[in-house]
Design a protein around this motif. Sequence first.
Motif, PDB file in Angstrom:
ATOM      1  N   ASP A 143      40.882  29.757  37.311  1.00 39.37           N
ATOM      2  CA  ASP A 143      39.462  29.818  37.698  1.00 39.37           C
ATOM      3  C   ASP A 143      39.238  30.958  38.689  1.00 39.37           C
ATOM      4  O   ASP A 143      38.299  31.741  38.567  1.00 39.37           O
ATOM      5  CB  ASP A 143      39.022  28.528  38.414  1.00 39.37           C
ATOM      6  CG  ASP A 143      39.004  27.307  37.517  1.00 39.37           C
ATOM      7  OD1 ASP A 143      39.034  27.475  36.291  1.00 39.37           O
ATOM      8  OD2 ASP A 143      38.953  26.185  38.061  1.00 39.37           O
ATOM      9  N   ILE A 144      40.110  30.978  39.687  1.00 38.13           N
ATOM     10  CA  ILE A 144      39.942  31.939  40.778  1.00 38.13           C
ATOM     11  C   ILE A 144      40.237  33.355  40.281  1.00 38.13           C
ATOM     12  O   ILE A 144      39.462  34.290  40.490  1.00 38.13           O
ATOM     13  CB  ILE A 144      40.881  31.572  41.949  1.00 38.13           C
ATOM     14  CG1 ILE A 144      40.472  30.214  42.538  1.00 38.13           C
ATOM     15  CG2 ILE A 144      40.888  32.675  43.017  1.00 38.13           C
ATOM     16  CD1 ILE A 144      41.488  29.614  43.512  1.00 38.13           C
ATOM     17  N   LEU A 145      41.367  33.486  39.570  1.00 36.57           N
ATOM     18  CA  LEU A 145      41.852  34.825  39.223  1.00 36.57           C
ATOM     19  C   LEU A 145      41.067  35.461  38.078  1.00 36.57           C
ATOM     20  O   LEU A 145      41.171  36.668  37.856  1.00 36.57           O
ATOM     21  CB  LEU A 145      43.343  34.770  38.900  1.00 36.57           C
ATOM     22  CG  LEU A 145      44.201  34.348  40.107  1.00 36.57           C
ATOM     23  CD1 LEU A 145      45.645  34.114  39.681  1.00 36.57           C
ATOM     24  CD2 LEU A 145      44.128  35.390  41.227  1.00 36.57           C
ATOM     25  N   MET A 146      40.270  34.675  37.382  1.00 40.58           N
ATOM     26  CA  MET A 146      39.506  35.279  36.275  1.00 40.58           C
ATOM     27  C   MET A 146      38.493  36.302  36.782  1.00 40.58           C
ATOM     28  O   MET A 146      37.988  37.103  36.003  1.00 40.58           O
ATOM     29  CB  MET A 146      38.821  34.211  35.412  1.00 40.58           C
ATOM     30  CG  MET A 146      37.649  33.547  36.060  1.00 40.58           C
ATOM     31  SD  MET A 146      36.943  32.332  34.917  1.00 40.58           S
ATOM     32  CE  MET A 146      35.706  31.588  35.978  1.00 40.58           C
ATOM     33  N   VAL A 147      38.189  36.274  38.093  1.00 37.95           N
ATOM     34  CA  VAL A 147      37.317  37.325  38.632  1.00 37.95           C
ATOM     35  C   VAL A 147      38.079  38.224  39.611  1.00 37.95           C
ATOM     36  O   VAL A 147      37.475  38.901  40.451  1.00 37.95           O
ATOM     37  CB  VAL A 147      36.036  36.755  39.294  1.00 37.95           C
ATOM     38  CG1 VAL A 147      35.227  35.943  38.292  1.00 37.95           C
ATOM     39  CG2 VAL A 147      36.350  35.922  40.532  1.00 37.95           C
ATOM     40  N   SER A 148      39.409  38.232  39.494  1.00 38.07           N
ATOM     41  CA  SER A 148      40.219  39.019  40.428  1.00 38.07           C
ATOM     42  C   SER A 148      40.017  40.515  40.223  1.00 38.07           C
ATOM     43  O   SER A 148      40.120  41.021  39.111  1.00 38.07           O
ATOM     44  CB  SER A 148      41.704  38.696  40.217  1.00 38.07           C
ATOM     45  OG  SER A 148      42.517  39.554  41.000  1.00 38.07           O
ATOM     46  N   PRO A 149      39.756  41.246  41.315  1.00 37.92           N
ATOM     47  CA  PRO A 149      39.844  42.709  41.203  1.00 37.92           C
ATOM     48  C   PRO A 149      41.332  43.097  41.231  1.00 37.92           C
ATOM     49  O   PRO A 149      42.180  42.244  41.500  1.00 37.92           O
ATOM     50  CB  PRO A 149      39.136  43.201  42.467  1.00 37.92           C
ATOM     51  CG  PRO A 149      39.141  42.074  43.434  1.00 37.92           C
ATOM     52  CD  PRO A 149      39.383  40.797  42.674  1.00 37.92           C
ATOM     53  N   VAL A 150      41.637  44.353  40.949  1.00 33.51           N
ATOM     54  CA  VAL A 150      43.042  44.769  41.059  1.00 33.51           C
ATOM     55  C   VAL A 150      43.445  44.744  42.523  1.00 33.51           C
ATOM     56  O   VAL A 150      42.612  44.837  43.419  1.00 33.51           O
ATOM     57  CB  VAL A 150      43.310  46.192  40.483  1.00 33.51           C
ATOM     58  CG1 VAL A 150      43.039  46.228  39.004  1.00 33.51           C
ATOM     59  CG2 VAL A 150      42.518  47.239  41.233  1.00 33.51           C
ATOM     60  N   LYS A 151      44.755  44.602  42.736  1.00 33.42           N
ATOM     61  CA  LYS A 151      45.269  44.604  44.104  1.00 33.42           C
ATOM     62  C   LYS A 151      45.216  46.037  44.626  1.00 33.42           C
ATOM     63  O   LYS A 151      45.898  46.929  44.107  1.00 33.42           O
ATOM     64  CB  LYS A 151      46.709  44.089  44.102  1.00 33.42           C
ATOM     65  CG  LYS A 151      47.349  44.073  45.467  1.00 33.42           C
ATOM     66  CD  LYS A 151      48.803  43.675  45.365  1.00 33.42           C
ATOM     67  CE  LYS A 151      49.511  44.008  46.659  1.00 33.42           C
ATOM     68  NZ  LYS A 151      50.949  44.079  46.453  1.00 33.42           N
ATOM     69  N   GLN A 152      44.387  46.229  45.629  1.00 34.67           N
ATOM     70  CA  GLN A 152      44.159  47.582  46.139  1.00 34.67           C
ATOM     71  C   GLN A 152      43.476  47.446  47.491  1.00 34.67           C
ATOM     72  O   GLN A 152      42.670  46.532  47.681  1.00 34.67           O
ATOM     73  CB  GLN A 152      43.225  48.297  45.160  1.00 34.67           C
ATOM     74  CG  GLN A 152      42.981  49.752  45.421  1.00 34.67           C
ATOM     75  CD  GLN A 152      42.127  50.336  44.296  1.00 34.67           C
ATOM     76  OE1 GLN A 152      42.519  50.330  43.126  1.00 34.67           O
ATOM     77  NE2 GLN A 152      40.944  50.805  44.634  1.00 34.67           N
TER      78      GLN A 152
END
Length: 345
Positions: A143-152
């Motif tokens: 649920d949370i990671l489906m809107v994750s931006p790239v790690k930056q």
Amino acid sequence: MTGIERVLTGIRPTGPLHIGHYVGALKLWLSAQQANLPCYFLIADIQALTTHADRFELVQGAVRKVTLDLISVGIDPRKDNVHTVLQSKVTSRAAIFDLLTMEAKLKDTENNPTIKAEMAQLKQEKREVTMGFFNYVVSQAADILMVSPVKQRGNHLYVPVGADQVPHLEATNRIVRGFNKTYNTNALTQCEGRVGEVGRLVGTDGDKKMSKSLGNAIMLSDTKEAVNASIRKMYTDPQRVRATDTVESVENNPLFIYMRAFSPDQEVVNQYEEDYKAGKIGDAPLKAILAADINNMLEPMRERRAEAEREPLGDYLREGTEAAEKLAAEVLDRMHDAMHLGYQV
Ligand code: TRP
């Protein structure tokens, strides 16, 4: 260069919401909305089935009720930055979940205190633990990671939640770190919890938990009369038989817990507390004041709800779900690429 900041949080549609949800969670949702960040507010209907699979009709009805409750407190899906998302309709979410299970460890679930407590509850009710329930943590990570931006640097994924959800966020971040390491990628970013100060609100009967099914809740949709009646019969301090009795502390007295949560003027509550301890004021006048404060808080929500009853709630959910799906599809692509599954056949 400014980064990407997003907010995701969710609620399980297992019934209409009460004032405990408002102070414990929804106020945090509102501040995210007001900060003008892109907000994804998830109605977690699949997760609801982890405990309510035999009450699927209740879940279906609750999707509309919860959406109305959200709008009534001021969540505004007409705003560009606000997306109300129906979990079951984000198809890439399920695929992300599937991939995350390759990285998630059994101990992420086994050692999770919230899951342990809920599992014990299921056992007590002599109900089987389904795989769906067991996978709760990884599903919530999806649920949370489906809107994750790239790690930056500069990118952030905020998750406003109650304290009981913190173990799930920690598990999510272990999975993220593991995934990025295993596949040598920056596809996912760790989330940052935003935990509210107000914990779980006690019920009007003094029970630790406010819950509609326990009959000790004040619902956001309650009428003025219903609120007055609930507060009138509210449990206070069994040690205090007469208004003139003195008491040491009001710490566990629901009357004061509620006044701390709902009275607009805390200075005045300090004075009531002194008077109450000194036996100078009884339950009844304080209850009348508390009921008025709660009704003042609910009144604009009632007005907003009456308008929202006529609004296209389905359109709001569809728009929000599409917005989430767009991001989820991007996340899924990045995960596929990282896992060397990005090939065409
Ligand atoms: N588990 C949360 C609850 O019971 C609801 C939820 C589902 C959630 N998915 C989420 C919360 C994602 C935060 C992020 O209240």
